[in-house]
Scaffold this motif. Structure first.
Motif: not given
Length: 140
Positions: A29-35, A37-40
């Motif tokens: 999970i890269g940083f953009d993918e993590f962001k 996920m959190i936004n979702s």
């Protein structure tokens, strides 16, 4: 695996989550993918919160006119076991409005501290001019 079992999460659940979040397929999970996920998650929480607010409003809006009157508020408080006079309900409303105003003021000061300091200086100067005018009649 060990940590999954410790938290009661199955390997399949972890694999499913990774499949949803790991957009580029690198098994990380890269940083953009993590962001994303959190936004979702936050978006889903906001939807649930807004639904809660809607339902709560409907509970207080006794006559379904999309307004909460003192009568509506008094009725709902009575239904909850709180017997309040119209004056007490009015006081609750005024206290709430004062708190909302104070919260907005604090939030604005946090967003733009330099502007709030300038506004305070202007307000102070205006107050001083008012005091000068009222204490010295006939002096401009």
């Amino acid at each position: 695996s060990g940590i999954n079992a410790e938290y009661g999460v199955t390997d399949d659940a972890v694999d499913d989550l990774m499949g949803e979040v790991d957009v580029d397929g690198d098994h990380c999970i890269g940083f953009d993918e993590f962001k994303e996920m959190i936004n979702s998650i936050e978006e889903k929480e906001n939807i649930a919160y807004n639904a809660y607010i809607d339902e709560t409003f409907k509970e207080f809006d006794v006559d379904s006119d999309e307004l909460i009157t003192v009568r509506d508020l008094r009725y709902t408080l009575r239904k909850l076991g709180l017997d309040c006079s119209f004056e007490e309900v009015g006081g609750i409303i005024l206290d709430s409005l004062k708190e909302v105003k104070a919260q907005r003021h604090r939030a604005a000061r946090k967003r733009m501290p330099e502007l709030s300091h300038e506004a305070e200086r202007r307000e102070s100067r205006a107050h001083t001019r008012t005091l000068t005018r009222t204490s010295s009649p006939g002096v401009e």
